[in-house]
Design a protein around this motif. Structure first.
Motif, mmCIF file in Angstrom:
data_model
loop_
_atom_site.group_PDB
_atom_site.id
_atom_site.type_symbol
_atom_site.label_atom_id
_atom_site.label_comp_id
_atom_site.label_asym_id
_atom_site.label_seq_id
_atom_site.Cartn_x
_atom_site.Cartn_y
_atom_site.Cartn_z
ATOM 1 N N ALA A 1 96.621 -3.046 75.280
ATOM 2 C CA ALA A 1 96.154 -2.355 74.065
ATOM 3 C C ALA A 1 94.940 -3.073 73.485
ATOM 4 O O ALA A 1 93.964 -2.438 73.050
ATOM 5 C CB ALA A 1 97.277 -2.290 73.042
ATOM 6 N N LYS A 2 94.974 -4.400 73.479
ATOM 7 C CA LYS A 2 93.836 -5.168 72.966
ATOM 8 C C LYS A 2 92.575 -4.885 73.794
ATOM 9 O O LYS A 2 91.488 -4.704 73.249
ATOM 10 C CB LYS A 2 94.150 -6.663 73.002
ATOM 11 N N ALA A 3 92.744 -4.853 75.121
ATOM 12 C CA ALA A 3 91.593 -4.608 75.995
ATOM 13 C C ALA A 3 90.986 -3.240 75.730
ATOM 14 O O ALA A 3 89.764 -3.074 75.728
ATOM 15 C CB ALA A 3 92.019 -4.735 77.455
ATOM 16 N N THR A 4 91.843 -2.228 75.487
ATOM 17 C CA THR A 4 91.357 -0.879 75.194
ATOM 18 C C THR A 4 90.589 -0.856 73.887
ATOM 19 O O THR A 4 89.524 -0.226 73.778
ATOM 20 C CB THR A 4 92.543 0.101 75.139
ATOM 21 N N ALA A 5 91.107 -1.541 72.875
ATOM 22 C CA ALA A 5 90.437 -1.577 71.575
ATOM 23 C C ALA A 5 89.098 -2.305 71.658
ATOM 24 O O ALA A 5 88.100 -1.872 71.068
ATOM 25 C CB ALA A 5 91.349 -2.248 70.548
ATOM 26 N N LEU A 6 89.063 -3.409 72.396
ATOM 27 C CA LEU A 6 87.805 -4.147 72.556
ATOM 28 C C LEU A 6 86.755 -3.311 73.271
ATOM 29 O O LEU A 6 85.563 -3.338 72.924
ATOM 30 C CB LEU A 6 88.057 -5.448 73.333
ATOM 31 N N LYS A 7 87.191 -2.548 74.265
ATOM 32 C CA LYS A 7 86.256 -1.686 74.989
ATOM 33 C C LYS A 7 85.663 -0.640 74.058
ATOM 34 O O LYS A 7 84.469 -0.337 74.113
ATOM 35 C CB LYS A 7 86.973 -1.016 76.160
ATOM 36 N N MET A 8 86.500 -0.087 73.189
ATOM 37 C CA MET A 8 86.031 0.899 72.215
ATOM 38 C C MET A 8 84.975 0.281 71.287
ATOM 39 O O MET A 8 83.962 0.901 70.968
ATOM 40 C CB MET A 8 87.213 1.407 71.394
ATOM 41 N N ALA A 9 85.200 -0.977 70.879
ATOM 42 C CA ALA A 9 84.286 -1.635 69.948
ATOM 43 C C ALA A 9 83.063 -2.227 70.640
ATOM 44 O O ALA A 9 82.104 -2.614 69.971
ATOM 45 C CB ALA A 9 85.034 -2.742 69.206
ATOM 46 N N GLY A 10 83.101 -2.323 71.978
ATOM 47 C CA GLY A 10 81.997 -2.931 72.698
ATOM 48 C C GLY A 10 81.926 -4.434 72.493
ATOM 49 O O GLY A 10 80.838 -5.022 72.473
ATOM 50 N N LEU A 11 83.110 -5.061 72.338
ATOM 51 C CA LEU A 11 83.178 -6.492 72.073
ATOM 52 C C LEU A 11 84.003 -7.195 73.148
ATOM 53 O O LEU A 11 84.730 -6.548 73.907
ATOM 54 C CB LEU A 11 83.812 -6.742 70.699
ATOM 55 N N ASN A 12 83.915 -8.525 73.169
ATOM 56 C CA ASN A 12 84.733 -9.350 74.042
ATOM 57 C C ASN A 12 85.800 -10.062 73.221
ATOM 58 O O ASN A 12 85.651 -10.239 72.000
ATOM 59 C CB ASN A 12 83.869 -10.391 74.775
ATOM 60 N N ASP A 13 86.841 -10.507 73.901
ATOM 61 C CA ASP A 13 87.925 -11.177 73.194
ATOM 62 C C ASP A 13 87.434 -12.422 72.469
ATOM 63 O O ASP A 13 87.917 -12.748 71.381
ATOM 64 C CB ASP A 13 89.034 -11.547 74.192
ATOM 65 N N SER A 14 86.446 -13.100 73.045
ATOM 66 C CA SER A 14 85.914 -14.314 72.419
ATOM 67 C C SER A 14 85.119 -14.019 71.149
ATOM 68 O O SER A 14 84.823 -14.941 70.371
ATOM 69 C CB SER A 14 85.033 -15.077 73.416
ATOM 70 N N ASP A 15 84.784 -12.724 70.925
ATOM 71 C CA ASP A 15 83.988 -12.355 69.752
ATOM 72 C C ASP A 15 84.834 -12.150 68.499
ATOM 73 O O ASP A 15 84.290 -12.078 67.397
ATOM 74 C CB ASP A 15 83.228 -11.042 70.013
ATOM 75 N N VAL A 16 86.164 -12.001 68.666
ATOM 76 C CA VAL A 16 86.972 -11.474 67.570
ATOM 77 C C VAL A 16 88.103 -12.436 67.193
ATOM 78 O O VAL A 16 88.487 -13.328 67.953
ATOM 79 C CB VAL A 16 87.566 -10.104 67.938
ATOM 80 N N ARG A 17 88.629 -12.210 65.981
ATOM 81 C CA ARG A 17 89.871 -12.825 65.512
ATOM 82 C C ARG A 17 90.916 -11.707 65.413
ATOM 83 O O ARG A 17 90.683 -10.689 64.778
ATOM 84 C CB ARG A 17 89.684 -13.467 64.137
ATOM 85 N N TRP A 18 92.063 -11.912 66.016
ATOM 86 C CA TRP A 18 93.079 -10.869 66.046
ATOM 87 C C TRP A 18 94.019 -10.968 64.851
ATOM 88 O O TRP A 18 94.417 -12.071 64.441
ATOM 89 C CB TRP A 18 93.910 -10.956 67.338
ATOM 90 N N GLY A 19 94.337 -9.811 64.286
ATOM 91 C CA GLY A 19 95.418 -9.707 63.325
ATOM 92 C C GLY A 19 96.673 -9.274 64.068
ATOM 93 O O GLY A 19 96.839 -9.546 65.251
ATOM 94 N N LYS A 20 97.546 -8.547 63.393
ATOM 95 C CA LYS A 20 98.789 -8.105 64.010
ATOM 96 C C LYS A 20 98.528 -6.943 64.969
ATOM 97 O O LYS A 20 97.793 -6.005 64.638
ATOM 98 C CB LYS A 20 99.785 -7.663 62.935
ATOM 99 N N PHE B 1 91.699 -6.282 64.212
ATOM 100 C CA PHE B 1 90.974 -7.494 64.573
ATOM 101 C C PHE B 1 89.701 -7.569 63.751
ATOM 102 O O PHE B 1 89.307 -6.592 63.080
ATOM 103 C CB PHE B 1 90.682 -7.555 66.080
ATOM 104 N N TYR B 2 89.060 -8.730 63.794
ATOM 105 C CA TYR B 2 87.917 -9.000 62.921
ATOM 106 C C TYR B 2 86.770 -9.568 63.744
ATOM 107 O O TYR B 2 86.975 -10.377 64.653
ATOM 108 C CB TYR B 2 88.291 -9.995 61.815
ATOM 109 N N CYS B 3 85.569 -9.144 63.400
ATOM 110 C CA CYS B 3 84.364 -9.676 64.026
ATOM 111 C C CYS B 3 83.294 -9.820 62.949
ATOM 112 O O CYS B 3 82.942 -8.825 62.288
ATOM 113 C CB CYS B 3 83.880 -8.757 65.143
ATOM 114 N N ASN B 4 82.816 -11.052 62.766
ATOM 115 C CA ASN B 4 81.886 -11.342 61.667
ATOM 116 C C ASN B 4 82.519 -10.885 60.360
ATOM 117 O O ASN B 4 83.610 -11.303 60.019
ATOM 118 C CB ASN B 4 80.533 -10.691 61.933
ATOM 119 N N ASN B 5 81.885 -9.979 59.624
ATOM 120 C CA ASN B 5 82.470 -9.532 58.360
ATOM 121 C C ASN B 5 83.050 -8.125 58.463
ATOM 122 O O ASN B 5 83.236 -7.444 57.451
ATOM 123 C CB ASN B 5 81.414 -9.563 57.255
ATOM 124 N N MET B 6 83.352 -7.674 59.679
ATOM 125 C CA MET B 6 83.885 -6.326 59.878
ATOM 126 C C MET B 6 85.352 -6.386 60.298
ATOM 127 O O MET B 6 85.760 -7.253 61.080
ATOM 128 C CB MET B 6 83.070 -5.574 60.935
#
Length: 269
Positions: A207-226, A242-247
């Motif tokens: 599920a995380k991989a699918t969400a990251l693909k949608m956002a165009g981000l890598n796992d190393s770019d984000v902080r995960w919530g629940k 999940f969070y990336c920068n201030n988004m």
């Protein structure tokens, strides 16, 4: 913020609705005047044919939107929700306040199957490429009305009311709020047989991989919530944030199909 969207009458010729909606995305946040212009362009009308038009800023699911209401000289009423950040038309509804009536209890000359074809064509689609949720005939003040609802593979939703006697589109509604962008790469026609639908999601990491693909981000770019499994209307879904920068990103994914059924991006406070 929830509101009922209605639009009066039929305005756009077959195929024009989809084309107009596809052309309403800009590269920067839009102004109130731009929102009005987008509404007029999408409806296919000019400002001199409008009795009233107003736009105001509001918030819906964390997004800043413009609500644009307009009424034409012949009493066709439109309500738009337009994403302020990009100019994308999120929803539009239409009702013809002064629609011609062919007399009380006029005999039906347009069949329900024909009405389904008319509704799909009005949206620039064909009946065999959409999924119909509802197709039935009802009476309204003695007049037979075909009520049609359908959605596309990417979850754009349409609702129509069609006069069974004349074939006139009395009301229609369009909703982009559950739109799921297609993530697979378009292949050449010669290789079309090898294209694959979205894969089922099994497990939190998938599920995380699918969400990251949608956002165009890598796992190393984000902080995960629940991120967790849940059930919605009897189907298994994954939901998380999940969070990336201030988004801040929030998502829901259908486990059976891998389709993203809810997606929200907002500035993290």
């Amino acid at each position: 913020m929830k509101r009922k969207h209605k639009i009066s009458g039929t305005l756009l010729a077959a195929g024009m609705l989809t084309a107009a909606l596809a052309m309403t995305v800009s590269a920067a946040p839009i102004t109130e005047q731009s929102a009005k212009s987008i509404a007029l362009t999408t409806a296919g009308i000019t400002e001199d044919s409008v009795l009233y038009i107003a736009a105001k800023l509001d918030h819906d699911d964390g997004k800043q939107i413009y609500e644009v209401d307009l009424l034409t000289n012949d009493y066709r009423e439109y309500d738009f929700d337009i994403y302020a950040e990009s100019g994308a038309v999120l929803s539009v509804s239409y009702e013809w306040k002064a629609a011609p009536v062919n007399g009380t209890a006029a005999p039906a000359t347009v069949t329900l199957e024909q009405a389904k074809t008319f509704a799909a064509a009005h949206a620039g689609l064909t009946a065999d490429t959409v999924t119909f949720k509802k197709a039935e005939t009802d009476l309204d003040d003695g007049r037979a009305i075909h009520e049609i609802e359908f959605f596309t593979a990417d979850r754009k939703e349409y609702e129509y009311e069609i006069d069974a006697a004349t074939g006139a589109v009395l009301k229609w509604e369009y909703d982009l709020k559950h739109y799921t962008p297609q993530t697979q790469t378009q292949k050449p026609a010669s290789d079309a047989s090898q294209s694959k639908p979205a894969a089922a999601v099994s497990g939190i990491e998938s599920a995380k991989a699918t969400a990251l693909k949608m956002a165009g981000l890598n796992d190393s770019d984000v902080r995960w919530g629940k991120v967790k499994q849940d059930y919605e209307d009897g189907r298994l879904i994954y939901e998380g944030e999940f969070y990336c920068n201030n988004m801040e990103y929030e998502f829901e994914i259908d486990a059976a199909t891998g389709a993203i059924i809810d997606w929200d991006v907002d500035e993290d406070d």
